[in-house]
Design an enzyme around this catalytic site. Structure first.
Site, PDB file in Angstrom:
ATOM      1  N   SER A 288      77.868  51.168  14.496  1.00  0.00           N
ATOM      2  CA  SER A 288      77.559  50.660  15.831  1.00  0.00           C
ATOM      3  C   SER A 288      76.976  51.746  16.724  1.00  0.00           C
ATOM      4  CB  SER A 288      78.828  50.092  16.483  1.00  0.00           C
ATOM      5  OG  SER A 288      79.364  49.040  15.717  1.00  0.00           O
TER       6      SER A 288
ATOM      7  N   ASP B 145      89.766  43.825   8.040  1.00  0.00           N
ATOM      8  CA  ASP B 145      89.718  45.230   7.656  1.00  0.00           C
ATOM      9  C   ASP B 145      90.835  46.042   8.311  1.00  0.00           C
ATOM     10  OD1 ASP B 145      87.585  44.816   6.013  1.00  0.00           O
ATOM     11  OD2 ASP B 145      86.070  45.485   7.442  1.00  0.00           O
TER      12      ASP B 145
ATOM     13  N   ALA C  71      81.674  50.990   9.953  1.00  0.00           N
ATOM     14  CA  ALA C  71      82.526  50.570  11.063  1.00  0.00           C
ATOM     15  C   ALA C  71      81.942  51.080  12.385  1.00  0.00           C
ATOM     16  CB  ALA C  71      83.950  51.072  10.830  1.00  0.00           C
TER      17      ALA C  71
END
Length: 287
Positions: A189, A71, A185
């Protein structure tokens, strides 16, 4: 058809798969292009039939961008693909490769580029302006803008304004302002929600907020955002755009964020839905 292969051929992992990608493209009468700086590398690994040129020239003449990597590679080249209004296909050699929809063992599917048998996923981007006493630096972002304190710094207080309304004031380790693409992304998290890329919004997620009640927020893209911070005992704060080299911020600095007119079109050869990618890549143990 012409395809611009965007890959770092100084990396062994990428260099190993590069000949297979070129061979697959040529088998479907697709002309591969690459950056001129890799001409000697291609000669060493005995890969021929490639047209070499500078990146902007390749971007101008080619029909499709094809990245080899993860990515991070798509983040680097996606902005240029959007600028030239060209669709991008990612071949995954990374660990997760959430945006890269073609795996190394599926190169035979590259023939779908010729007959157009693929889906396009349009991804919104951000215009980012970092305003300091020394001037303004401008960026495009596909994933996110991250403000974060230095490791040993005291907690600063972050502030976010939407239009003329203050929507966030929180003491925290940092702050993530992301697109729906970036929701899978760093923001994920940090406890943020997964957002369907068809939805247009800003996501604001605090990093380790010093409060019991702070939650991620989704804000309208119709109003631009401004982010800043107030220091506490000389807090040190930095900002990074799509994982770029961090830039130090000062209390008088502001960050302006708006929806960009540029959009990235990602190619999905398999035609898999966003949610199947979530299931296959985020809900299964990594190998």
């Amino acid at each position: 058809m012409k395809v611009f292969i965007c890959a770092n051929l100084f990396k062994d992992k990428t260099k190993a798969i590069f000949p297979k990608v070129v061979k697959a493209l040529k088998s479907y009468k697709i002309t591969p292009f690459a950056e001129k700086k890799y001409e000697a590398v291609c000669f060493d690994i005995k890969v021929d039939g490639i047209s070499f040129g500078e990146a902007d020239k390749n971007a101008e003449v080619c029909d499709i961008f094809l990245t080899i990597g993860g990515d991070g590679t798509i983040l680097r080249w996606g902005k240029k693909a959007a600028l030239f209004n060209k669709p991008l296909l990612g071949v995954n050699t990374g660990r997760l490769g959430f945006m890269a929809t073609l795996e190394q063992d599926s190169l035979s599917k590259l023939g779908s580029l010729v007959d157009g048998k693929y889906k396009l996923s349009t991804r919104m981007m951000l215009d980012v302006a970092i305003n300091t006493e020394k001037g303004t630096r401008s960026f495009k972002a596909l994933n996110d803008v991250v403000l974060f304190k230095a490791t040993t710094s005291k907690l600063p207080e972050y502030r976010v304004i939407s239009g003329n309304t203050e929507v966030e004031k929180v003491r925290a380790d940092g702050l993530i302002i992301s697109t729906p693409t970036g929701s899978t992304a760093y923001s994920l998290s940090a406890g943020g929600p997964i957002i369907d890329p068809k939805i247009s919004c800003f996501e604001v997620t605090a990093l380790s907020p010093h409060t019991l009640f702070n939650r991620p927020m989704l804000l309208s893209v119709d109003e631009p955002l401004k982010a800043s911070y107030a220091a506490y005992e000389n807090s040190e704060v930095f900002v990074s755009v799509d994982g770029s080299e961090p830039m130090q911020l000062f209390p008088k600095d502001t960050i302006s964020i708006g929806r960009s007119k540029l959009e990235l079109k990602l190619i999905d050869i398999d035609g898999a839905s966003f949610y199947s990618s979530v299931h296959n890549k985020l809900m299964k143990p990594l190998k």
